[in-house]
Design a protein around this motif. Structure first.
Motif, PDB file in Angstrom:
ATOM      1  N   PHE A 108      -1.642   4.440  -6.967  1.00 37.15           N
ATOM      2  CA  PHE A 108      -1.773   4.543  -5.517  1.00 37.15           C
ATOM      3  C   PHE A 108      -1.864   3.170  -4.848  1.00 37.15           C
ATOM      4  N   ASN A 109      -2.524   2.227  -5.527  1.00 44.06           N
ATOM      5  CA  ASN A 109      -2.868   0.958  -4.887  1.00 44.06           C
ATOM      6  C   ASN A 109      -1.670   0.143  -4.430  1.00 44.06           C
ATOM      7  N   ALA A 110      -0.525   0.294  -5.128  1.00 44.39           N
ATOM      8  CA  ALA A 110       0.661  -0.479  -4.748  1.00 44.39           C
ATOM      9  C   ALA A 110       1.110  -0.167  -3.323  1.00 44.39           C
ATOM     10  N   LEU A 111       0.775   1.033  -2.835  1.00 46.64           N
ATOM     11  CA  LEU A 111       1.172   1.413  -1.472  1.00 46.64           C
ATOM     12  C   LEU A 111       0.491   0.552  -0.400  1.00 46.64           C
ATOM     13  N   LYS A 112      -0.607  -0.113  -0.775  1.00 46.07           N
ATOM     14  CA  LYS A 112      -1.283  -1.006   0.169  1.00 46.07           C
ATOM     15  C   LYS A 112      -0.390  -2.188   0.544  1.00 46.07           C
ATOM     16  N   SER A 113       0.608  -2.474  -0.306  1.00 49.24           N
ATOM     17  CA  SER A 113       1.478  -3.633  -0.061  1.00 49.24           C
ATOM     18  C   SER A 113       2.466  -3.390   1.072  1.00 49.24           C
ATOM     19  N   LEU A 114       2.656  -2.118   1.457  1.00 51.83           N
ATOM     20  CA  LEU A 114       3.567  -1.807   2.561  1.00 51.83           C
ATOM     21  C   LEU A 114       2.919  -2.148   3.899  1.00 51.83           C
ATOM     22  N   ALA A 115       3.719  -2.673   4.816  1.00 53.27           N
ATOM     23  CA  ALA A 115       3.218  -2.952   6.165  1.00 53.27           C
ATOM     24  C   ALA A 115       2.811  -1.649   6.849  1.00 53.27           C
TER      25      ALA A 115
END
Length: 255
Positions: free
Chosen positions: A229-236
């Motif tokens: 899930f955490n990789a989604l934090k990288s999206l603006a």
């Protein structure tokens, strides 16, 4: 094989999950040919396909994966991480792959030539999550853009995340085509969730890695039962992360 977590379970074995997909009459045509790694299956797969992927049965995050390219009838080029080497016989190829495996179980999978966006190969992630009532919902979908020279597109291997519509538009797809792919992704997610439910109703989340090949066909590369899930934090755009967290709260994955 099954790992309990917040009342849900996880299955690590890619081979087990592939067999589940192949047992479904709808899903099986979306699964690239996959076999357990043996000398005979290696000969068979490299004879049949110019590109074959060599995957650890229990690997995560794209680690341990190698790509095999047949460069001539008797020569092969293997790329794993930053290392590339060539061998001049099927027997030498088997010996080298055995060294990489180090006694662990590996799979061979037909290589899919990924569609690219501005020179970057990508695949698609369809995330399925359960509501508090136990119903599956296609919660979020996004794109994993790989680095040009990497074997995999995974975020932990240097890949980046992007939005589906934006990426497909930049790759030359029309709005009608994009809507078609989004519907297909949701269908694959729902059908996969139903199939996994037949093995246990304790699955709470699934992440389908789906390739879009250069001919416009979708392929399920693998299914993650505990997707990152955490990789989604990288999206603006934080809305996808907020959505996935909201559903995660319903079964205790997130706070």
């Amino acid at each position: 094989m099954l790992r309990k977590d917040s009342g849900s379970i996880s299955v690590k074995s890619k081979w087990t999950k592939t067999k589940w997909l192949l047992s479904d009459h709808v899903l099986r045509r979306f699964v690239p040919e996959t076999k357990l790694f043996t000398r005979s299956s290696l000969n068979e797969m490299t004879d049949r396909y110019k590109m074959v992927y060599f995957k650890p049965t229990n690997g995560t995050g794209g680690s341990g994966i190698a790509r095999i390219l047949r460069t001539s009838p008797r020569k092969f080029r293997v790329k794993k991480d930053a290392r590339t080497f060539e061998v001049s016989s099927a027997s030498a190829l088997f010996d080298q792959l055995q060294k990489i495996a180090g006694g662990r179980s590996y799979l061979l999978q037909k290589g899919i030539y990924l569609q690219a966006c501005r020179g970057l190969p990508f695949d698609l992630r369809m995330t399925m999550q359960k509501t508090g009532g136990g119903n599956w919902v296609p919660s979020v979908m996004f794109v994993k853009l790989g680095k040009p020279n990497k074997v995999v597109t995974n975020y932990h291997q240097g890949g980046k995340l992007a939005l589906v519509e934006q990426t497909l538009q930049r790759s030359g797809y029309t709005s009608t085509q994009i809507d078609h792919y989004k519907r297909q992704l949701k269908m694959l997610g729902i059908q996969t969730a139903r199939r996994f439910d037949r093995h246990s109703v304790r699955f709470k989340e699934l992440g389908l890695d789906v390739a879009l090949d250069r001919n416009g066909r979708l392929w399920i590369l693998e299914v993650n039962t505990r997707p990152n899930f955490n990789a989604l934090k990288s999206l603006a755009d934080k809305s996808l992360y907020r959505t996935i967290v909201r559903y995660g709260k319903m079964y205790g994955r997130t706070k």
